[in-house]
Design a protein around this motif. Sequence first.
Motif, mmCIF file in Angstrom:
data_model
loop_
_atom_site.group_PDB
_atom_site.id
_atom_site.type_symbol
_atom_site.label_atom_id
_atom_site.label_comp_id
_atom_site.label_asym_id
_atom_site.label_seq_id
_atom_site.Cartn_x
_atom_site.Cartn_y
_atom_site.Cartn_z
ATOM 1 N N ASP A 93 73.248 19.008 55.871
ATOM 2 C CA ASP A 93 73.762 17.683 56.248
ATOM 3 C C ASP A 93 74.086 16.839 55.018
ATOM 4 O OD1 ASP A 93 73.465 18.379 58.899
ATOM 5 O OD2 ASP A 93 71.661 17.165 59.221
ATOM 6 N N SER A 94 73.185 16.814 54.042
ATOM 7 C CA SER A 94 73.402 15.968 52.860
ATOM 8 C C SER A 94 74.529 16.528 51.988
ATOM 9 C CB SER A 94 72.115 15.815 52.046
ATOM 10 O OG SER A 94 71.691 17.051 51.526
ATOM 11 N N TYR A 95 74.601 17.850 51.874
ATOM 12 C CA TYR A 95 75.676 18.497 51.118
ATOM 13 C C TYR A 95 77.027 18.184 51.769
ATOM 14 C CZ TYR A 95 78.648 22.194 49.256
ATOM 15 O OH TYR A 95 79.680 22.885 48.674
ATOM 16 N N THR A 96 77.093 18.341 53.092
ATOM 17 C CA THR A 96 78.335 18.113 53.829
ATOM 18 C C THR A 96 78.774 16.649 53.724
ATOM 19 O OG1 THR A 96 77.766 19.918 55.333
ATOM 20 C CG2 THR A 96 79.446 18.368 56.094
ATOM 21 N N ALA A 97 77.817 15.719 53.786
ATOM 22 C CA ALA A 97 78.151 14.294 53.663
ATOM 23 C C ALA A 97 78.756 13.996 52.294
ATOM 24 C CB ALA A 97 76.906 13.440 53.894
ATOM 25 N N LEU A 98 78.166 14.560 51.236
ATOM 26 C CA LEU A 98 78.713 14.346 49.897
ATOM 27 C C LEU A 98 80.098 14.983 49.770
ATOM 28 C CD1 LEU A 98 78.558 13.358 46.989
ATOM 29 C CD2 LEU A 98 77.270 15.451 46.432
#
Length: 132
Positions: A93-98
């Motif tokens: 989730d955090s990778y995709t958001a960035l």
Amino acid sequence: MKNIEIGDYVTAFYKTGKYVGEVTGERPGVYVVRILAVLKHPRQGDLHNPKEVDVPLFHERKALAHGERANIPEKTVKPYEGEIPDYNASLIDSYTALKDELEQAASLHARKSLETLQSIQREYELMYNLTF
């Protein structure tokens, strides 16, 4: 007056990433935090020259690993309440958001950051058997 003790769950900022972890130790000025989830993936590039591309070394920054212990400055550690996300799901989730944020930005820094994220993604897929 300290309100954080060993065994407490906390949010912690490390470099440009934000994590959920458990305090496992304390030293002057820092808490030792065992990483349990990623709330915000670290940004790519030079910390001292944010959003610059023409720097001596454009850093590739992976998120801290599940279970990794890090010395986190006391002032960036706050109590955490709520359910702790699954590490792998929080990493994706955090990778995709960035990645989504960088794809929206039309800058040299965003393009360079996306390049470094591609190699990080391959490492994550190998390390954690993840699919993005």
